[in-house]
Enzyme design. Structure first.
Site, short mmCIF file in Angstrom:
data_model
loop_
_atom_site.label_atom_id
_atom_site.label_comp_id
_atom_site.label_asym_id
_atom_site.label_seq_id
_atom_site.Cartn_x
_atom_site.Cartn_y
_atom_site.Cartn_z
N ASN A 89 104.49 22.80 -3.28
CA ASN A 89 104.05 21.43 -3.57
C ASN A 89 102.80 21.02 -2.79
O ASN A 89 102.06 20.15 -3.26
CB ASN A 89 105.21 20.47 -3.24
CG ASN A 89 104.75 19.04 -3.22
OD1 ASN A 89 104.52 18.44 -4.28
ND2 ASN A 89 104.56 18.47 -2.03
N TYR A 157 89.33 20.22 -7.78
CA TYR A 157 90.78 19.98 -7.82
C TYR A 157 91.33 20.40 -9.18
O TYR A 157 92.33 21.12 -9.27
CB TYR A 157 91.05 18.50 -7.54
CG TYR A 157 92.52 18.10 -7.61
CD1 TYR A 157 93.38 18.35 -6.54
CD2 TYR A 157 93.03 17.48 -8.74
CE1 TYR A 157 94.72 17.98 -6.61
CE2 TYR A 157 94.37 17.11 -8.82
CZ TYR A 157 95.21 17.37 -7.75
OH TYR A 157 96.54 17.01 -7.82
N1 LIG Z 1 99.86 11.93 -6.82
C1 LIG Z 1 99.57 12.33 -8.05
O1 LIG Z 1 99.25 11.49 -8.92
C2 LIG Z 1 99.62 13.81 -8.41
C3 LIG Z 1 99.39 14.13 -9.75
C4 LIG Z 1 99.42 15.47 -10.12
C5 LIG Z 1 99.70 16.45 -9.18
N2 LIG Z 1 99.92 16.11 -7.88
C6 LIG Z 1 100.21 17.22 -6.96
O2 LIG Z 1 101.48 17.04 -6.39
C7 LIG Z 1 101.52 17.58 -5.06
C8 LIG Z 1 101.95 16.50 -4.07
O3 LIG Z 1 101.07 15.40 -4.22
P1 LIG Z 1 101.27 14.00 -3.49
O4 LIG Z 1 100.73 13.00 -4.40
O5 LIG Z 1 102.64 13.87 -2.94
O6 LIG Z 1 100.19 14.22 -2.31
P2 LIG Z 1 100.14 13.68 -0.81
O7 LIG Z 1 98.73 13.80 -0.40
O8 LIG Z 1 100.81 12.37 -0.70
O9 LIG Z 1 101.02 14.78 -0.05
C9 LIG Z 1 100.58 16.11 0.08
C10 LIG Z 1 101.35 16.75 1.21
O10 LIG Z 1 100.84 18.11 1.35
C11 LIG Z 1 100.65 18.34 2.73
N3 LIG Z 1 99.66 19.39 2.97
C12 LIG Z 1 98.31 19.30 2.80
N4 LIG Z 1 97.73 20.44 3.22
C13 LIG Z 1 98.72 21.26 3.64
C14 LIG Z 1 98.75 22.57 4.21
N5 LIG Z 1 97.63 23.24 4.45
N6 LIG Z 1 99.96 23.11 4.51
C15 LIG Z 1 101.11 22.41 4.29
N7 LIG Z 1 101.15 21.16 3.81
C16 LIG Z 1 99.95 20.60 3.48
C17 LIG Z 1 100.21 17.00 3.30
O11 LIG Z 1 100.38 16.95 4.72
C18 LIG Z 1 101.12 16.04 2.55
O12 LIG Z 1 102.35 15.83 3.20
C19 LIG Z 1 100.11 18.10 -4.78
O13 LIG Z 1 100.05 19.49 -5.07
C20 LIG Z 1 99.27 17.32 -5.78
O14 LIG Z 1 98.08 18.00 -6.09
C21 LIG Z 1 99.90 14.81 -7.48
#
Ligand SMILES: NC(=O)c1ccc[n+]([C@@H]2O[C@H](COP(=O)([O-])OP(=O)(O)OC[C@H]3O[C@@H](n4cnc5c(N)ncnc54)[C@H](O)[C@@H]3O)[C@@H](O)[C@H]2O)c1
Length: 266
Positions: A89, A157
């Site tokens: 994730n 991205y």
């Molecule tokens: N929020 C959205 O609308 C959305 C939409 C599509 C996909 N996503 C994907 O879902 C996933 C989670 O997104 P989110 O919205 O919860 O993001 P977020 O930024 O709130 O959380 C991301 C988490 O990943 C952790 N992280 C970042 N780099 C890291 C590393 N090197 N090692 C370990 N952990 C690391 C961060 O510390 C954070 O806790 C991501 O892959 C994101 O791309 C999010």
């Protein structure tokens, strides 16, 4: 959804989607190892896991750092003897200061690739040998609607998330003979810190959004782009993960499942 007693690792579990996935898998009976860049940031996730009561662990795991990955996986195998589910994730939308740049620069491309693709490869390759020797496993990779259609907000991205779908298919083919299922999820638009950064940037930058608060921009975007007219929540994504992690999904592999309120239908 039966994931009873399965040992599940979740990366990026300190907040947002990763936290919801950790909690949902635990509610469904899994033993969850919630990991993130800093152990201190995992406090809220830890409290919720303790409240649910299954065996669980929080662990520092930086997916970009091979030593961090290897030592975390070793610790997990030592303590839990097995790994049944890996949820990839962790993700990032840019390097530090991304919001201030008109166009993503090389640091953004590098940071996004290091976390969203190469980081996913590091942790997955560390976990595969255990799953292979168990002749079972479920790997769930976080892609995005931007993996389906290019995005001007952050092209690197979107490219990385398209790569996640491709990687998912490659692993699904490679690991099928070991009864390891590999799938991706493409979330839509969620009000997590990631999207808050995007809306904040638009509120400062874009003529169209002058005078709007970041949350108003988010709400207008949902109205404009999502046929079901509601935002997706971390729990929505967590339900899909719990299904793919369960035995109900044992004939699903190599797929990218949209959880997006109908915004993309391919
Ligand atoms: N929020 C959205 O609308 C959305 C939409 C599509 C996909 N996503 C994907 O879902 C996933 C989670 O997104 P989110 O919205 O919860 O993001 P977020 O930024 O709130 O959380 C991301 C988490 O990943 C952790 N992280 C970042 N780099 C890291 C590393 N090197 N090692 C370990 N952990 C690391 C961060 O510390 C954070 O806790 C991501 O892959 C994101 O791309 C999010």
């Amino acid at each position: 959804m039966d994931v009873n007693d399965k040992v599940a690792i979740v990366t990026g579990a300190a907040r947002g989607i990763g936290k919801a996935i950790s909690v949902q898998l635990a509610k469904e009976g899994a033993q969850v190892i919630a990991t993130d860049l800093n152990e201190d940031d995992l406090g809220d996730t830890h409290d919720e896991l303790i409240g649910i009561g299954n065996k669980s662990l929080i662990l520092k795991l930086d997916v970009t750092n091979q030593d961090s990955v290897d030592s975390a996986v070793k610790k997990i195998i030592d303590e839990f003897s097995s790994i049944d589910v890996l949820v990839n994730n962790a993700g990032t939308i840019g390097a530090r200061g991304w919001e201030e740049r008109d166009v993503p620069d090389e640091s953004d491309w590098d940071a996004i690739y290091a976390v969203n693709l190469k980081g996913m490869v590091k942790i997955t390759e560390a976990v595969i040998p255990t799953m292979k020797s168990n002749r079972r496993g479920k790997i769930i990779n976080m892609s995005s609607i931007t993996g389906r259609l290019g995005t001007v907000t952050s092209p690197p991205y979107g490219v990385s998330k398209a790569g996640v779908i491709n990687l998912t298919q490659a692993w699904a083919l490679e690991l099928a003979e070991f009864s390891i299922n590999v799938n991706a999820i493409c979330p839509g638009i969620l009000w997590t810190p990631m999207w808050q950064r995007i809306a904040n940037r638009w509120s400062l930058d874009e003529e169209k959004w002058k005078g709007y608060t970041p949350r108003e921009i988010f709400d207008a975007t949902i109205k404009d782009r999502i046929p079901l007219q509601r935002e997706q929540t971390p729990e929505d994504i967590a339900y899909a993960v719990a299904f793919l992690a369960s035995d109900y999904a044992h004939n699903i592999t190599g797929q990218a499942i949209n959880v997006n309120g109908g915004s993309h239908m391919n």
